[in-house]
Design a protein around this motif. Structure first.
Motif, PDB file in Angstrom:
ATOM      1  N   LEU A   1       0.849  -1.191   0.000  1.00 41.34           N
ATOM      2  CA  LEU A   1       0.000   0.000   0.000  1.00 41.34           C
ATOM      3  C   LEU A   1       0.888   1.245   0.000  1.00 41.34           C
ATOM      4  O   LEU A   1       1.764   1.394   0.862  1.00 41.34           O
ATOM      5  N   HIS A   2       0.648   2.133  -0.945  1.00 41.82           N
ATOM      6  CA  HIS A   2       1.342   3.419  -1.011  1.00 41.82           C
ATOM      7  C   HIS A   2       0.264   4.498  -0.873  1.00 41.82           C
ATOM      8  O   HIS A   2      -0.360   4.898  -1.857  1.00 41.82           O
ATOM      9  N   VAL A   3       0.040   4.931   0.368  1.00 37.19           N
ATOM     10  CA  VAL A   3      -1.115   5.756   0.708  1.00 37.19           C
ATOM     11  C   VAL A   3      -0.669   7.191   0.964  1.00 37.19           C
ATOM     12  O   VAL A   3       0.270   7.439   1.736  1.00 37.19           O
ATOM     13  N   GLY A   4      -1.358   8.132   0.333  1.00 34.71           N
ATOM     14  CA  GLY A   4      -1.138   9.546   0.589  1.00 34.71           C
ATOM     15  C   GLY A   4      -2.260  10.112   1.437  1.00 34.71           C
ATOM     16  O   GLY A   4      -3.431   9.735   1.272  1.00 34.71           O
ATOM     17  N   ALA A   5      -1.908  11.009   2.362  1.00 30.57           N
ATOM     18  CA  ALA A   5      -2.898  11.689   3.201  1.00 30.57           C
ATOM     19  C   ALA A   5      -2.507  13.150   3.315  1.00 30.57           C
ATOM     20  O   ALA A   5      -1.322  13.474   3.394  1.00 30.57           O
TER      21      ALA A   5
ATOM     22  N   PRO B   1       2.598  -4.620   3.267  1.00 28.25           N
ATOM     23  CA  PRO B   1       3.399  -3.447   3.677  1.00 28.25           C
ATOM     24  C   PRO B   1       2.648  -2.153   3.405  1.00 28.25           C
ATOM     25  O   PRO B   1       1.934  -2.024   2.400  1.00 28.25           O
ATOM     26  N   LEU B   2       2.813  -1.210   4.321  1.00 28.58           N
ATOM     27  CA  LEU B   2       2.164   0.092   4.189  1.00 28.58           C
ATOM     28  C   LEU B   2       3.223   1.189   4.161  1.00 28.58           C
ATOM     29  O   LEU B   2       4.066   1.282   5.061  1.00 28.58           O
ATOM     30  N   HIS B   3       3.173   2.017   3.115  1.00 23.56           N
ATOM     31  CA  HIS B   3       4.010   3.214   3.005  1.00 23.56           C
ATOM     32  C   HIS B   3       3.058   4.408   3.018  1.00 23.56           C
ATOM     33  O   HIS B   3       2.268   4.586   2.087  1.00 23.56           O
ATOM     34  N   LEU B   4       3.125   5.199   4.082  1.00 23.95           N
ATOM     35  CA  LEU B   4       2.249   6.364   4.217  1.00 23.95           C
ATOM     36  C   LEU B   4       3.033   7.629   3.929  1.00 23.95           C
ATOM     37  O   LEU B   4       4.099   7.860   4.506  1.00 23.95           O
ATOM     38  N   TYR B   5       2.501   8.463   3.011  1.00 25.37           N
ATOM     39  CA  TYR B   5       3.146   9.714   2.632  1.00 25.37           C
ATOM     40  C   TYR B   5       2.250  10.865   3.074  1.00 25.37           C
ATOM     41  O   TYR B   5       1.081  10.958   2.670  1.00 25.37           O
TER      42      TYR B   5
ATOM     43  N   ARG C   1       4.701  15.549  -7.492  1.00 23.91           N
ATOM     44  CA  ARG C   1       5.617  14.811  -8.369  1.00 23.91           C
ATOM     45  C   ARG C   1       6.259  13.639  -7.625  1.00 23.91           C
ATOM     46  O   ARG C   1       6.361  12.528  -8.161  1.00 23.91           O
ATOM     47  N   THR C   2       6.656  13.874  -6.383  1.00 25.45           N
ATOM     48  CA  THR C   2       7.308  12.836  -5.599  1.00 25.45           C
ATOM     49  C   THR C   2       6.337  11.702  -5.273  1.00 25.45           C
ATOM     50  O   THR C   2       6.711  10.519  -5.293  1.00 25.45           O
ATOM     51  N   LEU C   3       5.091  12.039  -4.972  1.00 24.99           N
ATOM     52  CA  LEU C   3       4.088  10.998  -4.715  1.00 24.99           C
ATOM     53  C   LEU C   3       3.922  10.091  -5.929  1.00 24.99           C
ATOM     54  O   LEU C   3       3.814   8.859  -5.796  1.00 24.99           O
ATOM     55  N   ALA C   4       3.897  10.689  -7.099  1.00 25.86           N
ATOM     56  CA  ALA C   4       3.767   9.887  -8.317  1.00 25.86           C
ATOM     57  C   ALA C   4       4.968   8.964  -8.490  1.00 25.86           C
ATOM     58  O   ALA C   4       4.833   7.799  -8.894  1.00 25.86           O
ATOM     59  N   GLU C   5       6.152   9.473  -8.181  1.00 25.17           N
ATOM     60  CA  GLU C   5       7.366   8.667  -8.296  1.00 25.17           C
ATOM     61  C   GLU C   5       7.374   7.511  -7.305  1.00 25.17           C
ATOM     62  O   GLU C   5       7.983   6.466  -7.557  1.00 25.17           O
ATOM     63  N   ARG C   6       6.706   7.686  -6.160  1.00 26.12           N
ATOM     64  CA  ARG C   6       6.662   6.644  -5.136  1.00 26.12           C
ATOM     65  C   ARG C   6       5.673   5.525  -5.478  1.00 26.12           C
ATOM     66  O   ARG C   6       5.569   4.539  -4.759  1.00 26.12           O
TER      67      ARG C   6
ATOM     68  N   ALA D   1      -1.023  10.604 -13.530  1.00 30.70           N
ATOM     69  CA  ALA D   1      -1.461  10.430 -14.916  1.00 30.70           C
ATOM     70  C   ALA D   1      -0.349  10.796 -15.896  1.00 30.70           C
ATOM     71  O   ALA D   1      -0.164  10.124 -16.925  1.00 30.70           O
ATOM     72  N   ALA D   2       0.405  11.851 -15.582  1.00 25.16           N
ATOM     73  CA  ALA D   2       1.482  12.280 -16.475  1.00 25.16           C
ATOM     74  C   ALA D   2       2.577  11.223 -16.590  1.00 25.16           C
ATOM     75  O   ALA D   2       3.254  11.133 -17.630  1.00 25.16           O
ATOM     76  N   ARG D   3       2.746  10.416 -15.540  1.00 25.89           N
ATOM     77  CA  ARG D   3       3.738   9.332 -15.593  1.00 25.89           C
ATOM     78  C   ARG D   3       3.165   8.058 -16.190  1.00 25.89           C
ATOM     79  O   ARG D   3       3.865   7.049 -16.305  1.00 25.89           O
TER      80      ARG D   3
END
Length: 644
Positions: free
Chosen positions: A26-30, A55-59, A140-145, A183-185
């Protein structure tokens, strides 16, 4: 057209939906701050902690947590305040509590780009996984993650049982930018989950989005915890001096960005006083020795200001209420050009009055009073506040750059820093060791924008000294091992002792200007170091007026205005009761004198008890039991008498 979202009423069912729809890690943004759904995140962390296969990755950023009451007198004061202010049911973030103890499970990782100031200095996990970013680079960094889920609190449209729209309300900052970046990536669209919070104010305009933007909408049953209320700080003499010096830089008809905290509150109060009581405003400038006390430009605001700030806070609320923030802009390049060149006609002005906005922000955070104000705004004022993406607020780049340049005329970007060097560099986010205090956030964005706009200025505010471990040290130093703003972007610095305009100045001139706003106790050392390093001529002599840069002289100058009530401790309102305000001042005095513990203890033990029975009762020390409570009551009595 996107399909209608799944509507749920259970947080556990929502976690089930998330885990079912997002396979693998999980790559979760909040969102940062207020828009973070605490209860939903706690339910997710609790579930994932028991399942190492997910696994959880929280950004995220700015994970707000009520203060720890601590022990002793502090606990007696803070314990009841925290319960009353935040509520017994406030959901503390489980991952923050684990981070403080470095106790997160190995398969859960939290990555933040801005920390609650000073709160996680001792957390190895938080320090290791901190990411230093400009606010505008977060999407941009969130998209890369590999972001695959976003969770966010939203507001429901009033009067709508089955809403067609939801409001991003407190956080329009990153969500939509992140979707565009993914979307751009060429990545798959993240799962979007909205948690409806009935306490969140409804803000329309660009904050309102179709309900179909989200894949899952959860409306948990009550009781609902309070919104996180950021306690307002008292404003001291140094803070007020900084705020009033800084206010002389603001031009009527211009643009305003401010940060948060006592310095921003002091600046806001100075601007309010300039507008509502100009004679008193000028008297305070004269008391401070400001060369601008009789500046004819510092009149009440006729055109008013346009607010353009990543954060909407208490200061903006008050500036709207008194009529300082009133210059409207519209997102129409041709109309803004006609307004700029004077060719606008009556129809243009009518449209500006009808459709214009005087405040743009990317998120808001503050006291319960701020949230109530936003909820109760009249429709015409509500329409004049536009919540935008952070890319729209903090940057000029993009196809709308010509429009932004017309809107942001005479911009003044006010931010704070911890330290500044004599050659113009600033330290705002971290220590020399690399440990992070807070984060870069939008500061660099605004500094760079000030240099890109022809009539804008970046103003960094700092207190001249700081007290730590019983020692007073200067915040204006020769050099420091960490830099947030490089010296080649130096512009304006303001301390309680004045304004240092160092944009485009030679190193020698910069060093002299910075020494002039330094505390008198540290000027000689700074000058000597500049001379030793060849940056200042050997025969330089400090002007006599520099010797007046002392806390004692500042206190004496402002004392009459304090006594008259023109400079209140809490100019934008207080979250403390009157007795708590007295106690806060007394406890601050005790903390400031920790380097004289023995002398203070002797004075306390030999002195009389306070007449402030209400304060002793609030601290449960009206009938002290045992030696420890007796000493605490005596210390408190002394502090109350000294600070009365």
């Amino acid at each position: 057209m996107r399909p209608a979202p799944t509507f749920l009423a259970s947080l556990d069912d929502t976690v089930d939906a998330l885990l079912a729809r997002v396979p693998g890690p999980l790559h979760v943004g909040a969102p940062l701050g207020l828009g973070k759904p605490h209860r939903l995140l706690n339910a997710l962390v609790r579930r994932v902690a028991a399942d190492p296969s997910r696994p959880l990755h929280l950004y995220t950023a700015l994970s707000l947590d009520p203060p720890d009451p601590g022990d002793g007198l502090q606990a007696r004061f803070l314990g009841p305040f925290v319960r009353n202010h935040f509520g017994d049911d406030f959901p503390r973030l489980a991952y923050v509590e684990a981070l403080r103890r470095d106790a997160l499970p190995p398969h859960i990782e939290v990555e933040e780009f801005y920390l609650q100031s000073g709160a996680l200095l001792g957390s190895s996990a938080a320090q290791r996984r901190y990411t230093s970013l400009n606010y505008t680079h977060v999407a941009r960094t969130l998209a890369e993650r590999g972001l695959n889920c976003i969770v966010q609190k939203v507001a429901r449209e009033p009067g709508e049982a089955a809403p067609a729209r939801l409001s991003l309300s407190c956080n329009t900052d990153v969500t939509l930018d992140a979707l565009d970046a993914v979307a751009a990536r060429g990545g798959p669209r993240p799962l979007l989950i909205a948690e409806i919070d009935p306490a969140l104010p409804w803000l329309g305009g660009s904050a309102a989005v179709p309900v179909e933007l989200f894949d899952v909408v959860v409306a948990p049953p009550g009781p609902h915890p309070r919104l996180f209320g950021l306690p307002r700080q008292p404003v001291g003499d140094a803070d007020y001096a900084i705020g009033f010096h800084a206010s002389t830089l603001v031009r009527d008809g211009g643009t305003l960005q401010i940060g948060i905290g006592a310095l921003a509150d002091a600046l806001s109060h100075a601007l309010v006083l300039r507008h509502t009581d100009n004679p008193s405003y000028r008297q305070i400038l004269r008391a401070l020795g400001s060369p601008h006390a009789d500046d004819p430009a510092l009149t009440p605001f006729a055109s008013g200001l346009y607010g353009c700030s990543e954060m909407i806070n208490e200061g903006f609320r008050r500036l709207v209420q008194v009529g300082v923030l009133k210059r409207k802009v519209v997102d129409d390049l041709a109309l803004m050009q006609r307004l700029a060149d004077g060719s606008a006609d009556a129809d243009d002005r009518a449209r500006l009055a009808r459709d214009g906005e005087f405040l743009h922000g990317a998120f808001y955070l503050g006291s319960p009073e701020l949230y109530a104000w936003l909820r109760e705004l009249p429709d015409d004022e509500r329409r004049a506040i536009g919540m935008r993406r952070v890319s729209a607020i903090n940057d000029l780049d993009g196809p709308d750059e010509p429009l932004k340049r017309l809107q942001r005329r005479e911009a003044r970007f006010f931010n704070t820093c911890m330290m500044a060097t004599a050659l113009g560099a600033a330290t705002s986010d971290a220590l020399e060791s690399g440990r992070v205090v807070s984060g870069v956030g939008g500061q660099y964005n605004f500094v760079a924008m000030a240099h890109a706009l022809p009539d804008a200025r970046s103003v960094l505010l700092l207190r001249a000294t700081r007290d730590s471990g019983g020692r007073t040290t200067s915040n204006v130093v020769w050099s420091y091992g960490h830099t947030t703003i490089p010296r080649h972007l130096r512009d304006v610095y303001v301390s309680e002792y004045g304004v240092a305009d160092v944009r485009g100045r030679a190193d020698e001139d910069c060093a002299i200007a910075m020494a002039a706003i330094t505390d008198a106790r540290f000027q000689a050392g700074l000058v000597a170091t500049a001379q030793a390093n060849g940056k200042l001529r050997r025969d330089f002599a400090a002007p006599p007026r520099w010797a007046e840069n002392t806390p004692e002289a500042l206190r004496e100058r402002l004392a009459p205005h304090r006594a008259a009530g023109t400079l209140p401790d809490y100019p934008l309102g207080s979250d403390f009761t009157p007795v708590e305000q007295r106690l806060a001042k007394a406890l601050a005095w005790l903390k400031a004198h920790t380097d004289h513990k023995l002398q203070i203890a002797v004075r306390a033990m030999t002195g009389r008890s306070t007449d402030d029975a209400e304060a002793l009762q609030r601290m449960q020390l009206e009938r002290p039991q045992g030696p420890q409570e007796w000493l605490e009551s005596r210390l408190l009595s002394l502090a109350l008498r000294v600070t009365a």
